[in-house]
Design an enzyme around this catalytic site. Sequence first.
Site, PDB file in Angstrom:
ATOM      1  N   ASP A 131     -18.155 119.973   9.886  1.00 45.18           N
ATOM      2  CA  ASP A 131     -17.180 119.085   9.532  1.00 45.18           C
ATOM      3  C   ASP A 131     -16.620 117.892  10.322  1.00 45.18           C
ATOM      4  O   ASP A 131     -16.599 118.140  11.760  1.00 45.18           O
ATOM      5  CB  ASP A 131     -16.171 119.778   8.543  1.00 45.18           C
ATOM      6  CG  ASP A 131     -16.210 120.351   7.594  1.00 45.18           C
ATOM      7  OD1 ASP A 131     -17.308 120.283   6.932  1.00 45.18           O
ATOM      8  OD2 ASP A 131     -15.694 121.119   7.066  1.00 45.18           O
ATOM      9  N   ARG A 182     -23.618 113.911   6.508  1.00 41.95           N
ATOM     10  CA  ARG A 182     -22.606 113.742   5.272  1.00 41.95           C
ATOM     11  C   ARG A 182     -21.803 112.684   5.389  1.00 41.95           C
ATOM     12  O   ARG A 182     -21.135 112.552   6.480  1.00 41.95           O
ATOM     13  CB  ARG A 182     -21.925 115.040   5.358  1.00 41.95           C
ATOM     14  CG  ARG A 182     -21.104 115.092   3.944  1.00 41.95           C
ATOM     15  CD  ARG A 182     -19.699 115.842   4.047  1.00 41.95           C
ATOM     16  NE  ARG A 182     -20.032 117.081   3.965  1.00 41.95           N
ATOM     17  CZ  ARG A 182     -19.357 118.320   4.392  1.00 41.95           C
ATOM     18  NH1 ARG A 182     -18.337 118.026   5.123  1.00 41.95           N
ATOM     19  NH2 ARG A 182     -19.543 119.562   4.170  1.00 41.95           N
ATOM     20  N   LYS A 199      -8.451 100.233   1.200  1.00 38.93           N
ATOM     21  CA  LYS A 199      -9.542 101.025   0.659  1.00 38.93           C
ATOM     22  C   LYS A 199     -10.910 100.146   0.469  1.00 38.93           C
ATOM     23  O   LYS A 199     -11.800 100.715   0.442  1.00 38.93           O
ATOM     24  CB  LYS A 199      -8.972 101.518  -0.763  1.00 38.93           C
ATOM     25  CG  LYS A 199      -9.837 102.390  -1.707  1.00 38.93           C
ATOM     26  CD  LYS A 199      -9.233 103.072  -2.623  1.00 38.93           C
ATOM     27  CE  LYS A 199     -10.365 103.431  -3.462  1.00 38.93           C
ATOM     28  NZ  LYS A 199     -11.580 104.147  -2.966  1.00 38.93           N
TER      29      LYS A 199
HETATM   30  C1  LIG Z   1     -18.328 117.561   0.067  1.00 37.41           C
HETATM   31  C2  LIG Z   1     -17.295 116.764   0.878  1.00 37.41           C
HETATM   32  C3  LIG Z   1     -17.101 116.991   2.062  1.00 37.41           C
HETATM   33  C4  LIG Z   1     -16.043 116.287   2.775  1.00 37.41           C
HETATM   34  N1  LIG Z   1     -15.886 116.598   4.092  1.00 37.41           N
HETATM   35  C5  LIG Z   1     -15.164 115.730   4.916  1.00 37.41           C
HETATM   36  C6  LIG Z   1     -15.119 115.989   6.215  1.00 37.41           C
HETATM   37  O1  LIG Z   1     -15.824 116.750   6.930  1.00 37.41           O
HETATM   38  N2  LIG Z   1     -14.071 115.131   6.948  1.00 37.41           N
HETATM   39  C7  LIG Z   1     -13.341 114.307   6.379  1.00 37.41           C
HETATM   40  O2  LIG Z   1     -12.711 113.560   7.000  1.00 37.41           O
HETATM   41  N3  LIG Z   1     -13.335 114.309   4.961  1.00 37.41           N
HETATM   42  C8  LIG Z   1     -14.220 115.091   4.189  1.00 37.41           C
HETATM   43  N4  LIG Z   1     -14.206 114.825   2.863  1.00 37.41           N
HETATM   44  C9  LIG Z   1     -13.292 113.910   2.243  1.00 37.41           C
HETATM   45  C10 LIG Z   1     -13.462 112.727   2.112  1.00 37.41           C
HETATM   46  O3  LIG Z   1     -13.239 111.979   3.107  1.00 37.41           O
HETATM   47  C11 LIG Z   1     -12.574 111.795   1.068  1.00 37.41           C
HETATM   48  O4  LIG Z   1     -11.150 111.802   1.411  1.00 37.41           O
HETATM   49  C12 LIG Z   1     -12.567 112.477  -0.446  1.00 37.41           C
HETATM   50  O5  LIG Z   1     -14.066 112.724  -0.772  1.00 37.41           O
HETATM   51  C13 LIG Z   1     -11.995 111.455  -1.553  1.00 37.41           C
HETATM   52  O6  LIG Z   1     -12.715 110.314  -1.438  1.00 37.41           O
HETATM   53  P1  LIG Z   1     -13.846 109.868  -2.431  1.00 37.41           P
HETATM   54  O7  LIG Z   1     -15.240 109.406  -1.455  1.00 37.41           O
HETATM   55  O8  LIG Z   1     -14.196 111.072  -3.561  1.00 37.41           O
HETATM   56  O9  LIG Z   1     -13.156 108.376  -2.930  1.00 37.41           O
HETATM   57  P2  LIG Z   1     -12.026 107.888  -3.794  1.00 37.41           P
HETATM   58  O10 LIG Z   1     -12.235 106.345  -3.794  1.00 37.41           O
HETATM   59  O11 LIG Z   1     -10.749 108.596  -2.984  1.00 37.41           O
HETATM   60  O12 LIG Z   1     -12.047 108.609  -5.163  1.00 37.41           O
HETATM   61  C14 LIG Z   1     -12.836 108.257  -6.151  1.00 37.41           C
HETATM   62  C15 LIG Z   1     -12.507 108.927  -7.424  1.00 37.41           C
HETATM   63  O13 LIG Z   1     -12.876 110.362  -7.365  1.00 37.41           O
HETATM   64  C16 LIG Z   1     -11.799 111.062  -7.669  1.00 37.41           C
HETATM   65  N5  LIG Z   1     -11.023 111.868  -6.726  1.00 37.41           N
HETATM   66  C17 LIG Z   1     -11.230 111.709  -5.333  1.00 37.41           C
HETATM   67  N6  LIG Z   1     -10.736 112.639  -4.794  1.00 37.41           N
HETATM   68  C18 LIG Z   1     -10.017 113.473  -5.702  1.00 37.41           C
HETATM   69  C19 LIG Z   1      -9.174 114.617  -5.641  1.00 37.41           C
HETATM   70  N7  LIG Z   1      -8.738 115.176  -4.369  1.00 37.41           N
HETATM   71  N8  LIG Z   1      -8.747 115.203  -6.967  1.00 37.41           N
HETATM   72  C20 LIG Z   1      -9.167 114.863  -7.903  1.00 37.41           C
HETATM   73  N9  LIG Z   1      -9.915 113.546  -8.054  1.00 37.41           N
HETATM   74  C21 LIG Z   1     -10.340 113.089  -6.767  1.00 37.41           C
HETATM   75  C22 LIG Z   1     -10.781 110.238  -8.423  1.00 37.41           C
HETATM   76  O14 LIG Z   1     -11.025 109.962  -9.805  1.00 37.41           O
HETATM   77  C23 LIG Z   1     -10.900 108.825  -7.752  1.00 37.41           C
HETATM   78  O15 LIG Z   1     -10.706 107.728  -8.559  1.00 37.41           O
HETATM   79  C24 LIG Z   1     -15.175 115.448   1.991  1.00 37.41           C
HETATM   80  C25 LIG Z   1     -15.568 115.226   0.691  1.00 37.41           C
HETATM   81  C26 LIG Z   1     -16.409 115.661   0.180  1.00 37.41           C
HETATM   82  C27 LIG Z   1     -16.626 115.390  -1.509  1.00 37.41           C
END
Ligand SMILES: Cc1cc2nc3c(=O)[nH]c(=O)nc-3n(C[C@H](O)[C@H](O)[C@H](O)COP(=O)(O)OP(=O)(O)OC[C@H]3O[C@@H](n4cnc5c(N)ncnc54)[C@H](O)[C@@H]3O)c2cc1C
Length: 305
Positions: A131, A182, A199
């Site tokens: 990660d 990833r 954003k």
């Molecule tokens: C498999 C995976 C691994 C990850 N690993 C890392 C990592 O190693 N380091 C790191 O910094 N970050 C990591 N992240 C977190 C990532 O950086 C984001 O903070 C997170 O994925 C939210 O952003 P989004 O891309 O989903 O988009 P956004 O624009 O934030 O969200 C898009 C839509 O998804 C939904 N959504 C998003 N988050 C949530 C939530 N928590 N609860 C409910 N609905 C939600 C909402 O409907 C939102 O409108 C990971 C995420 C995933 C999915």
Amino acid sequence: MSALRSVILAAADSPRLQRFVRRYGFQLGAARFVAGETLDAAVPVLRRLNDQGLLTNTTLLGEGVRDEAETRAVVEAYRGVLDRIEAESLRTNVALKLTHLGLSIDEELAQRNVAELVKHAARLGNFVRIDMEESSHVDATLRIYRRLRESGHQNVGTVLQSYLFRTEEDLAALLPLAPNLRLVKGAYLEPPEIAYPDKGDVDAAYVRLLETSLSSDGFTAVATHDETLIEHTISFAREHGIAKERFQFQMLYGVRPRLQLDLVRRGFDVLVATPYGPEWYRYLMRRLAERPANVLFFLRSVVRG
Ligand SMILES: Cc1cc2nc3c(=O)[nH]c(=O)nc-3n(C[C@H](O)[C@H](O)[C@H](O)COP(=O)(O)OP(=O)(O)OC[C@H]3O[C@@H](n4cnc5c(N)ncnc54)[C@H](O)[C@@H]3O)c2cc1C
């Protein structure tokens, strides 16, 4: 970055808030995002997801460790996780944090620990994802990933965050390795000197990284719940003749479960990141910060509970 998101991430350090959430949190809120407090509790969850056609990874939650002995215990725990995955025939790999393996103590220690786990995973035909954490750890994390790959380990991948200005250069530097990456937007509180505050810019950077990564050798894990980005990936791959085997979608356990299954039905690989462990507090706070509506969901459960 939304003001509320910064407030939640900053408030996460408050000892009072920690005490409150740790006391009430697991059954009421954290269970939505965390598969359980033990591996025994997580295994049936991983199996159920696999039975629905979803791939999974798991993580023993935890980040800061104080000394080498503590990192030994984490390595032993992950060896056990890999053995258990094998014994249970789960379609699950492991995602871990280098600070959990000692990165804040000594980079060499973290390197040795992760190398041991990558080798153990290779013997079992499994895979380890490193990660990405706060920006202060990015250089060391990428150095460790590069050393693993250059010493011949193929079964390891890492993560790039689109909110950091530096990431496009990091991607370009990694591409000759045909990396397994990833792509995420980024979950930590970072200053505007090094990360896009808006954003829209984070999303636009994600598209650039995604297109570059998909067009290059290697494997791309598109880790987002953002449907616009998911549909963009699908159409970009179609238009450029990129095989489905060259990428997969990744989402978090408890977030957009219907979308996960829809993508499986459309024939795409989807991996659900499904962590477990008693140290779930910081993970939960990052999930609440990503979608402040989750805070309301959480507080409602506390009040009802
Ligand atoms: C498999 C995976 C691994 C990850 N690993 C890392 C990592 O190693 N380091 C790191 O910094 N970050 C990591 N992240 C977190 C990532 O950086 C984001 O903070 C997170 O994925 C939210 O952003 P989004 O891309 O989903 O988009 P956004 O624009 O934030 O969200 C898009 C839509 O998804 C939904 N959504 C998003 N988050 C949530 C939530 N928590 N609860 C409910 N609905 C939600 C909402 O409907 C939102 O409108 C990971 C995420 C995933 C999915």
